[in-house]
Scaffold this motif. Structure first.
Motif, PDB file in Angstrom:
ATOM      1  N   ASP A   1       0.784  -1.183  -0.070  1.00  0.00           N
ATOM      2  CA  ASP A   1       0.028  -0.005   0.109  1.00  0.00           C
ATOM      3  C   ASP A   1       0.882   1.276  -0.144  1.00  0.00           C
ATOM      4  O   ASP A   1       0.513   2.411  -0.566  1.00  0.00           O
ATOM      5  N   LEU A   2       1.815   1.120   0.643  1.00  0.00           N
ATOM      6  CA  LEU A   2       2.753   2.399   0.771  1.00  0.00           C
ATOM      7  C   LEU A   2       4.021   2.461   0.002  1.00  0.00           C
ATOM      8  O   LEU A   2       4.831   3.161   0.033  1.00  0.00           O
TER       9      LEU A   2
ATOM     10  N   GLN B   1       4.921  -1.160   5.714  1.00  0.00           N
ATOM     11  CA  GLN B   1       5.413  -0.023   6.159  1.00  0.00           C
ATOM     12  C   GLN B   1       4.433   0.750   7.148  1.00  0.00           C
ATOM     13  O   GLN B   1       4.725   1.850   7.464  1.00  0.00           O
TER      14      GLN B   1
ATOM     15  N   TYR C   1       4.457   4.891  10.968  1.00  0.00           N
ATOM     16  CA  TYR C   1       4.915   4.674   9.523  1.00  0.00           C
ATOM     17  C   TYR C   1       6.430   4.199   9.896  1.00  0.00           C
ATOM     18  O   TYR C   1       7.043   4.846  10.501  1.00  0.00           O
TER      19      TYR C   1
ATOM     20  N   LEU D   1       8.973   3.193   7.705  1.00  0.00           N
ATOM     21  CA  LEU D   1       9.327   3.368   6.230  1.00  0.00           C
ATOM     22  C   LEU D   1      10.250   2.883   5.945  1.00  0.00           C
ATOM     23  O   LEU D   1      11.567   2.774   6.757  1.00  0.00           O
TER      24      LEU D   1
ATOM     25  N   GLN E   1      11.713   6.028   0.258  1.00  0.00           N
ATOM     26  CA  GLN E   1      10.315   5.959   0.603  1.00  0.00           C
ATOM     27  C   GLN E   1       9.818   7.128   1.716  1.00  0.00           C
ATOM     28  O   GLN E   1       8.807   7.521   1.585  1.00  0.00           O
TER      29      GLN E   1
ATOM     30  N   PHE F   1       6.952   9.723   0.752  1.00  0.00           N
ATOM     31  CA  PHE F   1       5.604   9.392   1.637  1.00  0.00           C
ATOM     32  C   PHE F   1       5.673  10.634   2.383  1.00  0.00           C
ATOM     33  O   PHE F   1       4.665  11.440   2.321  1.00  0.00           O
TER      34      PHE F   1
ATOM     35  N   THR G   1       4.334  12.182   9.342  1.00  0.00           N
ATOM     36  CA  THR G   1       4.457  10.796   9.202  1.00  0.00           C
ATOM     37  C   THR G   1       4.407  10.172  10.279  1.00  0.00           C
ATOM     38  O   THR G   1       4.349   9.096  10.346  1.00  0.00           O
TER      39      THR G   1
END
Length: 474
Positions: free
Chosen positions: A123-124, A380, A398, A400, A405, A409, A417
């Motif tokens: 998804d991320l 993530q 998150y 990451l 990334q 993001f 974040t």
């Protein structure tokens, strides 16, 4: 339909947009409605606060995930041409497609990519690549970076990864790049004359930029990023166009696949297939899914919808086949989704006279919260669920994967974040509402704010669903 009715709609949208944008610091908004042979477009405010450029009726904007309807249309065109089969494993056409778990990708059918039932846990996941091989590099990177959340067809989880794989699949079977294919087989036949797929093309005409609210001053500032990398093109990163273009797209889906110009873009059967329920989680926060479309029930009326986030912006496309109506809009600050929801509900209840029953009518007090406590993970993202003062509390973190990334993001979300903890109150076992919201908040599009838990075994839920996205108990 008489012109008068659409004049009323135009005046209402103008008034609602002005009031909402003023009180919520949304710089600009543009919306269009097609109904029974007539259409209107309303623009309000500013397309870019740095330059003061006005939002105009023909200002371009990023489609975001509305693109998923276009990607699905392209796939079904190739099914009609005999180059793809919905019930064939993706790996037959794309042998390099793999996930971190051996064999997991082999079970994913082409259909699962379009119905968000593929289970790809990405998804991320936004690898940074540009140009002709961007989608190829995305699929290559999946094999070493992303696993699966569930068996294909078993659950429903909104899937950017599935749509990107579908985009790469299109490239593999046609020999054309995704942007070339989109231009030739969707933009041209539909008559989306102001649509493109790159910043280089968008800059040649008036295009809005996204904005984020400064947490100190609450003033809107332009986003530091215009669009996500090319790797996310088929999921919604790169397509750009106007309200008139999206109205033409919606009208094509109203008319059984025939564009306003009279060109057949998709067969009537394929257009109908997109609108049929492919998977239903049977929970109000996750509407039934068709192919490409989310099927929102508003009483007896189904709204085919897709909304799309871009850096600091949000778009929406809604098609109401039972009422010969299309509604589309873009706001250049993410809070505009609430305005889009208000306008959609006004169109349904006031303009069309649709009875919109409440999604949540009553709340159960004595729900056992213990099955839902624990840690849930997806790509993530980690969500820790605990009980605090008799309510569920969720903390989202998150995690990451690398600096690239994290940069992408954080630019996409405007720098934040991590989210503050959120309390939830039970509606019934397995279904929760964010604390402090009146229940009517969830009647429209914002039913996505509800959170559900699924597949309780041995007193523990296996999955959490928030915003249509699943995470799995760790």
């Amino acid at each position: 339909m008489n012109n008068n009715a659409l004049h009323t709609v135009e005046a209402q949208i103008r008034e609602q947009a002005a009031a909402y944008c003023e009180s919520n610091n949304v710089p600009g908004f543009v919306a269009g409605v097609y109904h029974a042979g007539e259409q209107i477009v309303v623009a309000h405010g500013t397309a870019n606060v740095a330059t003061g450029a006005p939002m105009r009726e023909d200002t371009g904007f990023l489609f975001g995930s509305v693109t998923k309807v276009l990607t699905t249309t392209l796939v079904l065109q190739q099914v009609e041409r005999g180059l793809l089969d919905l019930d064939t494993p993706v790996v037959k056409y794309l042998p390099e497609f793999a996930l971190t778990e051996p064999g997991a990708a082999d079970k994913i059918l082409v259909r699962h990519l379009l119905s968000h039932t593929n289970g790809i846990d990405a998804d991320l996941f936004v690898p940074d690549a540009k140009g002709r091989d961007a989608l190829k590099s995305y699929v290559t990177a999946l094999a070493s970076s992303c696993g699966s959340l569930f068996e294909p067809g078993e659950q429903l989880s909104y899937s950017n990864g599935g749509m990107i794989v579908a985009g790469r699949l299109l490239e593999a079977v046609t020999g054309m790049s995704y942007p070339e294919l989109l231009k030739r087989d969707v933009y041209a036949p539909i008559g989306m004359k102001d649509s493109s797929t790159s910043a280089e093309q968008a800059i040649l005409r008036s295009t809005a930029v996204g904005h984020f609210l400064d947490p100190e001053t609450m003033a809107a500032k332009p986003a530091g990023m215009f669009m996500l990398p090319d790797t996310w093109g088929p999921a919604g990163a790169t397509p750009i166009g106007t309200v008139a273009d999206l109205l033409a797209c919606g009208r094509t889906h109203l008319a059984g696949g025939v564009s306003p110009a009279g060109t057949r873009v998709l067969s009537a059967a394929s257009t109908a297939l997109m609108q049929q329920v492919a998977h239903d989680m049977a929970t109000p926060n996750v509407p039934p899914m068709g192919l490409g479309w989310v099927l929102y029930p508003f009483g007896d009326t189904t709204v085919l919808a897709m909304s799309g986030a871009s850096p600091g912006g949000v778009s929406i496309l809604c098609v109401l086949p039972e009422h010969d109506l299309v509604f589309t809009a873009f706001g250049n600050e993410s809070g505009a989704i609430m305005l889009q929801d208000q306008i959609l509900q006004w169109l349904l209840s006031e303009h069309l006279g649709v009875q919109v029953p409440p999604v949540v009518t009553e709340v159960q007090q004595d729900v056992d919260l213990t099955p839902y406590v624990g840690t849930y993970r997806s790509d993530q993202l980690r969500i820790d669920v605990s009980i605090v003062d008799g309510q569920l509390e969720e903390r989202a973190t998150y995690e990451l994967a690398d600096e690239s990334q994290e940069r992408i993001f954080s630019e996409f979300v405007g720098g934040m974040t991590s989210a503050p903890p959120q309390r939830y109150v039970p509606i019934r076992p397995g279904l929760f509402a964010p604390a402090g919201y009146p229940l009517e908040t969830f009647n429209g599009y914002m039913r996505l704010l509800l959170v559900s838990y699924h597949d309780v075994r041995d007193g523990q839920a296996r999955f959490r669903n928030g915003g249509g996205r699943l995470s799995r108990r760790a």
